[in-house]
Design a protein around this motif. Structure first.
Motif, PDB file in Angstrom:
ATOM      1  N   UNK A 163      17.723 -21.899 -23.824  1.00 50.74           N
ATOM      2  CA  UNK A 163      17.904 -23.194 -23.206  1.00 50.74           C
ATOM      3  C   UNK A 163      19.360 -23.107 -22.463  1.00 50.74           C
ATOM      4  N   UNK A 164      20.444 -22.519 -23.325  1.00 47.90           N
ATOM      5  CA  UNK A 164      21.771 -22.638 -22.968  1.00 47.90           C
ATOM      6  C   UNK A 164      22.038 -21.885 -21.569  1.00 47.90           C
ATOM      7  N   UNK A 165      21.183 -20.969 -21.457  1.00 48.79           N
ATOM      8  CA  UNK A 165      21.335 -19.801 -20.449  1.00 48.79           C
ATOM      9  C   UNK A 165      20.708 -20.422 -19.088  1.00 48.79           C
ATOM     10  N   UNK A 166      19.938 -21.763 -18.862  1.00 52.55           N
ATOM     11  CA  UNK A 166      19.611 -22.203 -17.880  1.00 52.55           C
ATOM     12  C   UNK A 166      20.329 -23.635 -17.631  1.00 52.55           C
ATOM     13  N   UNK A 167      21.153 -23.908 -18.580  1.00 49.95           N
ATOM     14  CA  UNK A 167      21.744 -25.247 -18.609  1.00 49.95           C
ATOM     15  C   UNK A 167      23.335 -25.190 -18.216  1.00 49.95           C
ATOM     16  N   UNK A 168      23.632 -25.996 -17.029  1.00 47.40           N
ATOM     17  CA  UNK A 168      24.926 -25.623 -16.562  1.00 47.40           C
ATOM     18  C   UNK A 168      24.849 -25.050 -15.136  1.00 47.40           C
ATOM     19  N   UNK A 169      26.201 -25.037 -14.761  1.00 47.79           N
ATOM     20  CA  UNK A 169      26.090 -24.441 -13.256  1.00 47.79           C
ATOM     21  C   UNK A 169      26.422 -22.797 -13.487  1.00 47.79           C
ATOM     22  N   UNK A 170      25.999 -22.311 -12.573  1.00 52.03           N
ATOM     23  CA  UNK A 170      26.138 -20.746 -12.317  1.00 52.03           C
ATOM     24  C   UNK A 170      27.451 -20.232 -12.592  1.00 52.03           C
ATOM     25  N   UNK A 171      27.561 -18.966 -12.958  1.00 50.94           N
ATOM     26  CA  UNK A 171      28.823 -18.495 -13.520  1.00 50.94           C
ATOM     27  C   UNK A 171      29.823 -18.500 -12.010  1.00 50.94           C
ATOM     28  N   UNK A 172      29.375 -18.316 -10.995  1.00 50.00           N
ATOM     29  CA  UNK A 172      30.415 -18.179  -9.905  1.00 50.00           C
ATOM     30  C   UNK A 172      30.766 -19.579  -9.673  1.00 50.00           C
ATOM     31  N   UNK A 176      31.334 -23.085 -14.210  1.00 54.78           N
ATOM     32  CA  UNK A 176      30.197 -22.442 -14.418  1.00 54.78           C
ATOM     33  C   UNK A 176      29.968 -21.762 -15.871  1.00 54.78           C
ATOM     34  N   UNK A 177      28.839 -21.673 -16.323  1.00 56.39           N
ATOM     35  CA  UNK A 177      29.023 -21.015 -17.749  1.00 56.39           C
ATOM     36  C   UNK A 177      27.704 -21.748 -18.596  1.00 56.39           C
ATOM     37  N   UNK A 178      27.241 -21.196 -19.643  1.00 56.99           N
ATOM     38  CA  UNK A 178      26.135 -21.900 -20.332  1.00 56.99           C
ATOM     39  C   UNK A 178      26.509 -23.035 -21.018  1.00 56.99           C
ATOM     40  N   UNK A 179      25.736 -24.067 -21.212  1.00 56.15           N
ATOM     41  CA  UNK A 179      26.117 -25.326 -22.085  1.00 56.15           C
ATOM     42  C   UNK A 179      24.897 -25.791 -22.510  1.00 56.15           C
ATOM     43  N   UNK A 180      25.250 -26.332 -23.744  1.00 60.25           N
ATOM     44  CA  UNK A 180      24.135 -26.997 -24.534  1.00 60.25           C
ATOM     45  C   UNK A 180      23.940 -28.536 -24.043  1.00 60.25           C
ATOM     46  N   UNK A 181      22.768 -28.756 -24.279  1.00 57.15           N
ATOM     47  CA  UNK A 181      22.255 -30.062 -23.560  1.00 57.15           C
ATOM     48  C   UNK A 181      23.029 -31.327 -24.437  1.00 57.15           C
ATOM     49  N   UNK A 182      23.201 -32.442 -23.944  1.00 54.22           N
ATOM     50  CA  UNK A 182      24.206 -33.580 -24.486  1.00 54.22           C
ATOM     51  C   UNK A 182      23.360 -33.977 -25.701  1.00 54.22           C
ATOM     52  N   UNK A 183      22.338 -33.795 -25.813  1.00 55.94           N
ATOM     53  CA  UNK A 183      21.820 -34.336 -27.259  1.00 55.94           C
ATOM     54  C   UNK A 183      21.026 -33.142 -27.783  1.00 55.94           C
ATOM     55  N   UNK A 184      20.839 -33.229 -29.245  1.00 57.23           N
ATOM     56  CA  UNK A 184      20.247 -32.162 -30.148  1.00 57.23           C
ATOM     57  C   UNK A 184      18.707 -31.979 -29.744  1.00 57.23           C
ATOM     58  N   UNK A 185      18.440 -31.663 -28.615  1.00 58.70           N
ATOM     59  CA  UNK A 185      16.976 -31.954 -28.216  1.00 58.70           C
ATOM     60  C   UNK A 185      16.098 -31.204 -28.816  1.00 58.70           C
ATOM     61  N   UNK A 186      16.599 -29.782 -29.288  1.00 61.42           N
ATOM     62  CA  UNK A 186      15.579 -29.028 -30.270  1.00 61.42           C
ATOM     63  C   UNK A 186      15.511 -29.776 -31.462  1.00 61.42           C
ATOM     64  N   UNK A 247      21.597 -23.377 -12.388  1.00 59.80           N
ATOM     65  CA  UNK A 247      21.596 -23.716 -10.953  1.00 59.80           C
ATOM     66  C   UNK A 247      22.241 -25.133 -11.096  1.00 59.80           C
ATOM     67  N   UNK A 248      22.844 -25.668 -12.188  1.00 52.81           N
ATOM     68  CA  UNK A 248      23.563 -26.918 -12.292  1.00 52.81           C
ATOM     69  C   UNK A 248      22.046 -27.892 -11.994  1.00 52.81           C
ATOM     70  N   UNK A 249      22.143 -28.965 -11.186  1.00 50.85           N
ATOM     71  CA  UNK A 249      21.410 -29.956 -11.283  1.00 50.85           C
ATOM     72  C   UNK A 249      20.121 -29.634 -10.273  1.00 50.85           C
ATOM     73  N   UNK A 250      20.306 -28.585  -9.814  1.00 49.48           N
ATOM     74  CA  UNK A 250      19.078 -27.806  -8.751  1.00 49.48           C
ATOM     75  C   UNK A 250      17.806 -27.506  -9.690  1.00 49.48           C
TER      76      UNK A 250
END
Length: 420
Positions: A163-172, A176-186, A247-250
């Protein structure tokens, strides 16, 4: 369990739940059951209670506006429950909990694998006392497998499941970098899946058309849930073998479906089909975009996203966020502000729907009432009820033990021994 139509009750009225869970996933599950009318008795450690009672700041405030010692985190997932304190390390505490389990329909726990066997509170022990019992265990990684003995936490599982690998902006990209969701969604999703599994097990036991009359064991794992809620991202990987990125919010499969800078901030466009895109183009006087082969279909827009954004971004900066919403809201083009939490609670629709609930706290601890977030399920015949605020630690110990048949002298003796 059925009540006359003139006296509606919760859908789970008459169901008794023994809640041995703490923190978030288990309590979220049992709050769901409590909101639907089940009698949920939350068992906490004497003195300390649930870990989340101390996870602050922020803390609840007393009538004078001063911080108390109770963290607001606890109130997110413990509404409509009764709290008792029992030391399950003591034999008399174990005996009390076994008596309660013998009368319960459901037990929910989130101890480590095998952790309750030493107390005689594991499924096999309690099943022998109550074959109708539905017993739900929530762990990080499940009851078997190479990780079964590991402790599991939401943040760890957000990282492990992808999940963190698809959350956040692209590395470039900036930031950029992986992020957790702002709520403990799991944790939250695990609670929801667990409550669904419990409802299914209750139906399998009690269904008038062939119910077994028997309970069953439910094995819930945060990692399993984390993988399940990857949803379309998981199915995309399974179809192509290509791991999706950030891809951020895309949106990976829709365009334009993202945030845009405006003249005074940002606005969110969520265009999900070709008709919505055509109406957007007409609203801004760019009908030709909808006929352009590069943008005429969603698939084409996804493939030509960079070219589309190069056209749209300068246009989106010409109006304020409010002007964009005013322009598009009556044209069936999904468009809205990016609110902070305070703005969200002040939104007219949120206020109209009564999302904020103020519940009286009748525990004599200086906290007059507690604000909670309404359950989103709106049932017409058996609506969700808001019977009581999240309880003070041990608020209902005497009342629950009296229901077990213990008199005041027996309760006082248990308290003297530190069992409760």
């Amino acid at each position: 369990m059925n009540a006359p139509a003139s006296t509606p009750t919760g859908a789970l009225a008459g169901i008794k739940v023994l809640d041995l869970s703490r923190v978030l996933a288990g309590p979220w599950c049992t709050q769901m059951l409590a909101d639907l009318g089940a009698d949920v008795v939350k068992v906490e450690r004497p003195v300390a209670g649930d870990d989340t009672r101390h996870w602050g700041p922020p803390f609840l405030k007393d009538g004078a506006g001063n911080d108390t010692r109770e963290a607001s985190y606890f109130t997110a997932c413990n509404r409509n429950k009764r709290s008792i304190t029992v030391d399950m390390a003591q034999p008399e505490g174990q005996a009390l909990l076994r008596r309660m389990a013998a009368q319960a329909d459901v037990v929910v726990e989130n101890f480590k694998v095998g952790g309750l066997a030493q107390y005689g509170l594991d499924y096999e022990s309690l099943k022998a006392l109550n074959p109708r019992l539905i017993y739900c265990s929530i762990t990080g990684f499940g009851q078997d497998g190479p990780y079964a003995e590991r402790a599991g936490y939401d943040l760890m599982v957000q990282a492990m499941c992808g999940l963190m690998s698809i959350t956040g902006h692209a590395d470039e990209a900036p930031g950029g970098g992986p992020l957790k969701v702002g709520v403990a969604v799991v944790d939250v999703f695990t609670g929801l899946y667990a409550s669904n599994a419990i409802l299914a097990a209750l139906n399998a036991r009690d269904n008038a058309h062939g119910g077994s009359g028997q309970g069953q064991y439910i094995d819930m794992a945060l990692l399993d849930v984390g993988m399940a809620v990857l949803a379309n991202q998981a199915s995309g990987f399974l179809a192509t073998g290509q791991a999706p990125g950030r891809a951020g919010n895309i949106h990976p499969s829709l365009a334009p479906y993202q945030d845009f800078a405006t003249a005074d901030g940002n606005v969110l466009l969520a265009i999900g089909n070709d008709g919505q895109f055509a109406r957007f183009c007409a609203a801004i006087g760019q009908e030709g975009w909808a006929q352009d082969a590069r943008f005429a279909t969603n698939t084409a827009r996804v493939h030509n996203r960079a070219a589309l954004l190069a056209l749209m971004q300068p246009v989106m900066r010409l109006r304020t966020t409010a002007q964009w919403i005013s322009l598009l809201e009556d044209k069936a083009v999904p468009c809205g502000p990016i609110n902070d939490v305070a703005q969200a609670f002040d939104d007219p629709q949120v206020r109209h729907r009564g999302i904020r609930k103020e519940l009286p706290r009748e525990a004599g601890d200086g906290i007059a009432q507690v604000a909670t977030v309404a359950n989103p399920m709106r049932l017409s015949a058996t609506p969700v009820s808001y019977r009581s605020a999240p309880p003070a630690l041990g608020q209902h110990t005497e009342a629950v033990l009296a229901e077990l048949g213990l008199d005041a002298a027996a309760v006082a003796d248990l308290r003297r021994k530190g069992v409760i």
